[in-house]
Each structure stands twice: as structure tokens, then as C-alpha cells.
Design a protein around this motif. Structure first.
Motif, PDB file in Angstrom:
ATOM      1  N   ASP A 185       0.841  -1.194   0.000  1.00 46.42           N
ATOM      2  CA  ASP A 185       0.000   0.000   0.000  1.00 46.42           C
ATOM      3  C   ASP A 185       0.885   1.257   0.000  1.00 46.42           C
ATOM      4  OD1 ASP A 185       1.015  -0.178   2.526  1.00 46.42           O
ATOM      5  OD2 ASP A 185      -0.894  -0.599   3.501  1.00 46.42           O
ATOM      6  N   GLU A 186       0.266   2.437  -0.072  1.00 46.32           N
ATOM      7  CA  GLU A 186       0.984   3.715  -0.194  1.00 46.32           C
ATOM      8  C   GLU A 186       1.919   3.675  -1.410  1.00 46.32           C
ATOM      9  OE1 GLU A 186       2.832   4.856   3.482  1.00 46.32           O
ATOM     10  OE2 GLU A 186       1.125   4.176   4.671  1.00 46.32           O
ATOM     11  N   MET A 187       1.303   3.475  -2.562  1.00 41.43           N
ATOM     12  CA  MET A 187       2.051   3.287  -3.806  1.00 41.43           C
ATOM     13  C   MET A 187       2.596   4.601  -4.365  1.00 41.43           C
ATOM     14  SD  MET A 187      -0.515   0.584  -5.709  1.00 41.43           S
ATOM     15  CE  MET A 187      -2.041   1.267  -5.057  1.00 41.43           C
ATOM     16  N   SER A 188       3.713   4.484  -5.062  1.00 35.62           N
ATOM     17  CA  SER A 188       4.260   5.619  -5.812  1.00 35.62           C
ATOM     18  C   SER A 188       3.426   5.814  -7.080  1.00 35.62           C
ATOM     19  CB  SER A 188       5.715   5.339  -6.195  1.00 35.62           C
ATOM     20  OG  SER A 188       5.773   4.236  -7.096  1.00 35.62           O
ATOM     21  N   PHE A 189       3.702   6.893  -7.824  1.00 30.07           N
ATOM     22  CA  PHE A 189       2.956   7.126  -9.067  1.00 30.07           C
ATOM     23  C   PHE A 189       3.127   5.961 -10.034  1.00 30.07           C
ATOM     24  CE2 PHE A 189       2.932   8.461 -13.510  1.00 30.07           C
ATOM     25  CZ  PHE A 189       1.643   8.958 -13.616  1.00 30.07           C
ATOM     26  N   LYS A 190       4.367   5.482 -10.172  1.00 33.68           N
ATOM     27  CA  LYS A 190       4.638   4.370 -11.090  1.00 33.68           C
ATOM     28  C   LYS A 190       3.856   3.121 -10.665  1.00 33.68           C
ATOM     29  CE  LYS A 190       8.390   1.408 -12.746  1.00 33.68           C
ATOM     30  NZ  LYS A 190       9.836   1.087 -12.632  1.00 33.68           N
ATOM     31  N   GLU A 191       3.844   2.843  -9.374  1.00 38.61           N
ATOM     32  CA  GLU A 191       3.127   1.663  -8.867  1.00 38.61           C
ATOM     33  C   GLU A 191       1.621   1.807  -9.057  1.00 38.61           C
ATOM     34  OE1 GLU A 191       6.184   0.101  -5.362  1.00 38.61           O
ATOM     35  OE2 GLU A 191       4.738   1.694  -4.925  1.00 38.61           O
ATOM     36  N   ARG A 192       1.094   3.025  -8.833  1.00 37.68           N
ATOM     37  CA  ARG A 192      -0.339   3.247  -9.057  1.00 37.68           C
ATOM     38  C   ARG A 192      -0.699   3.062 -10.522  1.00 37.68           C
ATOM     39  NH1 ARG A 192      -1.831   8.262  -8.328  1.00 37.68           N
ATOM     40  NH2 ARG A 192       0.151   9.151  -7.642  1.00 37.68           N
ATOM     41  N   LEU A 193       0.204   3.495 -11.412  1.00 30.52           N
ATOM     42  CA  LEU A 193      -0.017   3.324 -12.852  1.00 30.52           C
ATOM     43  C   LEU A 193      -0.073   1.837 -13.206  1.00 30.52           C
ATOM     44  CD1 LEU A 193      -0.211   4.460 -15.733  1.00 30.52           C
ATOM     45  CD2 LEU A 193       2.303   4.472 -15.794  1.00 30.52           C
ATOM     46  N   ILE A 194       0.913   1.069 -12.725  1.00 31.86           N
ATOM     47  CA  ILE A 194       0.951  -0.379 -13.005  1.00 31.86           C
ATOM     48  C   ILE A 194      -0.270  -1.066 -12.397  1.00 31.86           C
ATOM     49  CG2 ILE A 194       2.229  -2.514 -12.530  1.00 31.86           C
ATOM     50  CD1 ILE A 194       4.797  -0.756 -12.575  1.00 31.86           C
ATOM     51  N   ASN A 195      -0.591  -0.695 -11.165  1.00 23.70           N
ATOM     52  CA  ASN A 195      -1.735  -1.295 -10.471  1.00 23.70           C
ATOM     53  C   ASN A 195      -3.038  -1.014 -11.220  1.00 23.70           C
ATOM     54  OD1 ASN A 195      -2.578  -2.737  -7.970  1.00 23.70           O
ATOM     55  ND2 ASN A 195      -3.749  -0.872  -7.605  1.00 23.70           N
ATOM     56  N   THR A 196      -3.206   0.224 -11.671  1.00 23.13           N
ATOM     57  CA  THR A 196      -4.428   0.615 -12.377  1.00 23.13           C
ATOM     58  C   THR A 196      -4.558  -0.124 -13.705  1.00 23.13           C
ATOM     59  OG1 THR A 196      -4.376   2.807 -11.362  1.00 23.13           O
ATOM     60  CG2 THR A 196      -5.712   2.562 -13.350  1.00 23.13           C
ATOM     61  N   LEU A 197      -3.466  -0.165 -14.479  1.00 26.83           N
ATOM     62  CA  LEU A 197      -3.508  -0.852 -15.776  1.00 26.83           C
ATOM     63  C   LEU A 197      -3.792  -2.342 -15.601  1.00 26.83           C
ATOM     64  CD1 LEU A 197      -0.489   0.845 -17.593  1.00 26.83           C
ATOM     65  CD2 LEU A 197      -2.924   1.209 -18.035  1.00 26.83           C
ATOM     66  N   THR A 198      -3.160  -2.968 -14.606  1.00 26.61           N
ATOM     67  CA  THR A 198      -3.372  -4.397 -14.344  1.00 26.61           C
ATOM     68  C   THR A 198      -4.813  -4.665 -13.933  1.00 26.61           C
ATOM     69  OG1 THR A 198      -1.071  -4.589 -13.600  1.00 26.61           O
ATOM     70  CG2 THR A 198      -2.562  -6.397 -13.034  1.00 26.61           C
ATOM     71  N   ASN A 199      -5.330  -3.822 -13.049  1.00 25.48           N
ATOM     72  CA  ASN A 199      -6.705  -4.012 -12.576  1.00 25.48           C
ATOM     73  C   ASN A 199      -7.720  -3.840 -13.701  1.00 25.48           C
ATOM     74  OD1 ASN A 199      -5.883  -4.571 -10.011  1.00 25.48           O
ATOM     75  ND2 ASN A 199      -6.496  -2.618  -9.124  1.00 25.48           N
ATOM     76  N   TRP A 200      -7.498  -2.845 -14.554  1.00 30.28           N
ATOM     77  CA  TRP A 200      -8.483  -2.614 -15.618  1.00 30.28           C
ATOM     78  C   TRP A 200      -8.404  -3.669 -16.710  1.00 30.28           C
ATOM     79  CZ3 TRP A 200     -12.884  -0.375 -15.746  1.00 30.28           C
ATOM     80  CH2 TRP A 200     -13.178   0.571 -14.764  1.00 30.28           C
ATOM     81  N   LEU A 201      -7.226  -4.182 -16.971  1.00 27.63           N
ATOM     82  CA  LEU A 201      -7.123  -5.327 -17.887  1.00 27.63           C
ATOM     83  C   LEU A 201      -7.881  -6.525 -17.313  1.00 27.63           C
ATOM     84  CD1 LEU A 201      -3.389  -5.135 -19.045  1.00 27.63           C
ATOM     85  CD2 LEU A 201      -5.412  -4.928 -20.508  1.00 27.63           C
ATOM     86  N   SER A 202      -7.749  -6.712 -15.998  1.00 26.41           N
ATOM     87  CA  SER A 202      -8.449  -7.821 -15.328  1.00 26.41           C
ATOM     88  C   SER A 202      -9.960  -7.615 -15.367  1.00 26.41           C
ATOM     89  CB  SER A 202      -7.975  -7.934 -13.875  1.00 26.41           C
ATOM     90  OG  SER A 202      -6.587  -8.158 -13.805  1.00 26.41           O
TER      91      SER A 202
END
Length: 525
Positions: A185-202
Motif C-alpha cells: 500500500d501507499e504506492m508511488s505514481f509508477k506503482e499506481r499506474l501499473i496497479n491501475t492498468l493491471t486491474n483494468w485489464l483484469s
């Protein structure tokens, strides 16, 4: 008069809390045992309370209570997946098995539906509530409709986007991490970007899968009149989640999502086997516990990795208790005064012993939760699945360190274990976190039991389900509203621009005419 009033109040309160013996069915077919273990203490407790528990599963458990039965289904295994993960547990490999997971889940559903005991349950409709692992095929929701019974989902994981499908809770991409990604948790911008893209692909993939679920649902449940989506909306009044705010921070849960983190941990600690207790007592400074979980088999590791682990453990300062199922190398753990190696160990009872100073683990959520519960510092060697994000979370909490499995060496393993033992801050922080985690009005098992019996008392309570369950993806994320607002703004801007253009055009035209008249007048004069 007051005595009689008090008597009736006590009687009414007692009757409200009493739940008659019920018939409880469990569905735990997913071939990763931790998902079943998370719910098993709860199922045992319900059986000991007088409820009749029947679990359809691929596992076998010894010493079950009299009211607790397991019906073993003929299921395929995920051994190939486990062996692959032992060599390379990357997220890419996890996704490469996606189709196989779906195939396994569909076959599990079919195996249940043709089972004679299940058919007898359908005929009698004598099931009051169904407990089901959240990693099972969503088609199992149709079982609830066939049996006319509510389904309680038990999740061995913390909040994940799959829960949106069952409860309508939104796993916010900005602070709810995807369990397959190596981020906390408490992600950096890069981590939030990766997390968001992964979640939306899912999410998009899940929407595509719904079309297949619709087709399979119609084929498997021809007698169920409701559509697959209607069944999903109405099936699940309750979810028990393996999390707690003291570890996972507050999550955006719905009211019917109850935190029961640590539910797999028994309320009572059992005495250790005599030889194991003697081994622990023989070390005045304490011991280390090494276990890489039940899913991953040590025999599936490369020989080089096994040798590295063995050599690293030999260089530790303290004696080591080791869960090791590889018979070809177990004899390497000598002398016996330094090592206690076995292919089975009572993990919770070991971690409960105050002489255990550190726990070397793969980082599964059940294992790390047990370490936190008993206040034991963690050395994590995550390999696949949610293990990386679990270890990263506990690193941030100050009770864990992580070793990279790919680059693991005997020196790094031994030095890391020794440094954790020497640094008293790890032990102190672990004890503080343990106190926070345990500080609850009821134990996790008692909490789970209360809510199961709440469902039994109230049937399939619609009032516990979020209105979000009835919304389409477009409605859920308000895209139609945002589109209308955006359209209105754009139209307003366009009309404003056209009107302004017209007005300024006329003003400019008047100004030009006046200037023209002035010029003509000046020329004439």
C-alpha cells in the motif's frame, strides 16, 4: 413486576441469539489447500455447535468432529502449475495459467453436479447455508439457487478486485493493490499506474468471461430460471475476508464484508509433540522455524536451490525447525542437535512457542498472519501469487525482511536470519503488532461463527447486499453520468462560442461600418 420484566427481557435476548441446528454445505475444490484451511476452523466450530457440516472437496482431513463430513470429489490437480511456480513464480507465468484455472474450475463444477450426495441434497432441498471459497468458479453460485440456500464466501486473501463481482465493493486502484503485483500500500505514481492498468485489464477480461459464464450457466443449470447475472446479484449476502485493519489498513468494504483475519488460527494452542518440545527446550537462546507452505513442495525446487537453503540454514546462529518434504535431501540436516526436520509440523503451535525467534517463510497470507498473531519476526522468500505483496506489506510494518528467490545464496540467507535475530527492534515491533491484531471483541473464529448464524437466523437477507450489485459496469463507474455532464459542457461551450461569435461579429460589423462612415465623411470634407 420488575423481576418478571427482567426475566422476559433475558428470555427474549437469549432466544434472539439462539440458532437451531442447521445443515451447512461447503464447496472447497480449488487445489490450493490454504483456501480451505482458512475456513476449516470455522466449519469445525459450527460442527461442534451441533450444526451438520458437509464439505465437497478434493482434500482429506483427519480427526474431524462427528457432525463434519468431507465428500471427496474426483478432481484434477494443479501440480503442473505448482511445479512451474517453484521454478519461476513471475506474474507472467501466473497469467499464462489463466485458461487452465478456468478449465479446472469448470470441471470442478461439473464434478460436484454429478455427485450422488449432491443430487440427494438438491432433491431434498435440505441445506440452510453454503460456504464457498472465493477462488472457486463463479458458476458455483448456481448451486445456491438449486438448493435455495444463501452463499457465504470465505476469502483467504485480503481485498482484491474479484470481490467487486460478489459484493459490489470497489477495489480502488489508487490504494488497493492487486495481489499478484509485488507492491504494497501507499504506492508511488509508477506503482499506481501499473496497479491501475493491471486491474483494468483484469476487469475487462472478467467482463468477457461473463459471456462464457452465461453460456455455461444455462448448460449446467437448465432448471434455474434466473440468468447468470440475476443469480450473482442475489446469491451472496455475506463475505468473510482474511484481513484486519491493524495489518491491512482500512479498506473500502461493504457492510456484508466482515474482517476475520486469522480465522485459520485455532483459539487454543495444543501441546507440541514430546520430541519437538525437547528440541526447543534444549536451546537456551531459542530456535528458528523454516517452512515454505503447503502448496509449494520442496521436492519441486531445483536441486541447486535446495542446496543453497540447506547450506544457509547450517550457518545460522540458532537451531532450526524445518518443514521439508524432499526425502532425497532431508538427511542433509545434521547434526540432530542443530536441526529438527520433518515433512509435517504443527505450525501454529510452533509459532505460539515464545522460544521461536524468527520465521523463514514463502510469504503466504495464512502463514504471515500466524506469525503476526504470535509476534514472530519474518524472513520472506516470496515465489508467486500474493506472497510478494504480503512480504512487502510486513516490511513496511517493520517486522519483516525479504530475500530475492532468484538471487538467493547461502550467505544471504544465513546473514539475513542472523541479523533479524540480533536486531531486537524486529521482535519488539512484532509483539506490538501482535497485540493490535489480537485486540478484538471476539476471536476471528467466533466472529465468523456469529455472522454465519446471523445468516441462518435471517435467511438470505437482501438488506445486507449493496445496491451496486444491480448496476452494470457503465452505471457502477457512473460513466453515463460523466458522459452526459461532459456532453452538456461541450454543447454549452459550443453554443456559447457560437453565440459569442455571432454577437462579437455583429459588434465588429457595427464598428467597421462606423469607421467606414468616418472615412467617407473625412474624404468628402
Amino acid at each position: 413486576m420488575k423481576i418478571f420484566e427482567l426475566f422476559f427481557i433475558i428470555l427474549a435476548t437469549w432466544q434472539l441469539g439462539v440458532t437451531q441446528a442447521a445443515n451447512i454445505m461447503g464447496i472447497y475444490t480449488f487445489d490450493i489447500k490454504s483456501h480451505y484451511l482458512f475456513a476449516q476452523n470455522l466449519l469445525k466450530e459450527l460442527a461442534l455447535d451441533g450444526h451438520n457440516v458437509t464439505v465437497f472437496t478434493g482434500f482429506e482431513t483427519k480427526n474431524l468432529p462427528p457432525n463434519y463430513r468431507e465428500v471427496k470429489l474426483n478432481l484434477a490437480s494443479l501440480d503442473d502449475f505448482k511445479k512451474t511456480m517453484a521454478k519461476d513464480g513471475s506474474v507472467f507465468n501466473m497469467f499464462s495459467y489463466f485458461n487452465k484455472f478456468n478449465e479446472f474450475a469448470l470441471n470442478s463444477t461439473k464434478a460436484l453436479l454429478v455427485n450422488d450426495e449432491y443430487k440427494a441434497m438438491v432433491a431434498s432441498k435440505n441445506v440452510d447455508v453454503i460456504l464457498m471459497n472465493f477462488a472457486e468458479n463463479p458458476l458455483f453460485l448456481g448451486v445456491g439457487k438449486e438448493l435455495n440456500a444463501p452463499i457465504v464466501i470465505t476469502s483467504a486473501q485480503k481485498m482484491t478486485l474479484v470481490m467487486e463481482y460478489y459484493t459490489g465493493a470497489y477495489a480502488h486502484d489508487s490504494f488497493v493493490t492487486n495481489i499478484l503485483l509485488p507492491i504494497a500500500d501507499e504506492m508511488s505514481f509508477k506503482e499506481r499506474l501499473i496497479n491501475t492498468l493491471t486491474n483494468w485489464l483484469s476487469r475487462i477480461l472478467f467482463e468477457i468471461l461473463k459471456l462464457q459464464y452465461k453460456k455455461d450457466h444455462e448448460e449446467l443449470f437448465p432448471n434455474v430460471q434466473e440468468t447468470c447475472n440475476e443469480v450473482r446479484i442475489n446469491a451472496v449476502p455475506l463475505m468473510l475476508v482474511n484481513s484486519h485493519f491493524s495489518l491491512d489498513r482500512p479498506m473500502p468494504y461493504m457492510t456484508n464484508m466482515i474482517e476475520t483475519g486469522g480465522m485459520q488460527i485455532p483459539d487454543v494452542v495444543n501441546p507440541l509433540p514430546t520430541d519437538l518440545q525437547k528440541f526447543i527446550d534444549s536451546s537456551k537462546d531459542g530456535v528458528i522455524y523454516f517452512c515454505m507452505g503447503g502448496t509449494l513442495k520442496m521436492k519441486d525446487l531445483d536441486l541447486e536451490k535446495k542446496k543453497i537453503i540447506i547450506e544457509g540454514l547450517k550457518k545460522t546462529k540458532l537451531p532450526v525447525i524445518i518443514k521439508w518434504d524432499d526425502e532425497s535431501t532431508i538427511q542433509e540436516f545434521i547434526p540432530k542437535t542443530k536441526f529438527f526436520a520433518s515433512n509435517w509440523l504443527p505450525q501454529n503451535d510452533i509459532l505460539a512457542n515464545p522460544k521461536v525467534k524468527a520465521y523463514v517463510t514463502h510469504g503466504g497470507l495464512l502463514s504471515t498472519t500466524e506469525a503476526v498473531y504470535h509476534g514472530v519476526p519474518i524472513i520472506g522468500i516470496p515465489i508467486f501469487g500474493d506472497q510478494r505483496t504480503n512480504i512487502n506489506k510486513f516490511i513496511k510494518r517493520g517486522i519483516a525482511v525479504k530475500l530475492d528467490y532468484e538471487n538467493l545464496s547461502a550467505a544471504s540467507l544465513s546473514s539475513t536470519i542472523n541479523s533479524v535475530i540480533d536486531d531486537k527492534n524486529f521482535a519488539a515491533t512484532a509483539k506490538t503488532l501482535s497485540h493490535r491484531f489480537r485486540d478484538r471483541p471476539m476471536t476471528p473464529v467466533q466472529t465468523g461463527k456469529y455472522w454465519i448464524e446471523y445468516i441462518l437466523r435471517h435467511g438470505n437477507p437482501d438488506f445486507m447486499k449493496s445496491p451496486a450489485m444491480k448496476l452494470t459496469m457503465i452505471e457502477y463507474f457512473n460513466w453515463d453520468v460523466y458522459l452526459m455532464i461532459l456532453g452538456s459542457v461541450l454543447i454549452s461551450c459550443y453554443l456559447g462560442w457560437k453565440v459569442s461569435k455571432c454577437i462579437f461579429g455583429k459588434i465588429w460589423s457595427l464598428i467597421c461600418r462606423k469607421e467606414q462612415k468616418k472615412l467617407i465623411k473625412n474624404k468628402q470634407s
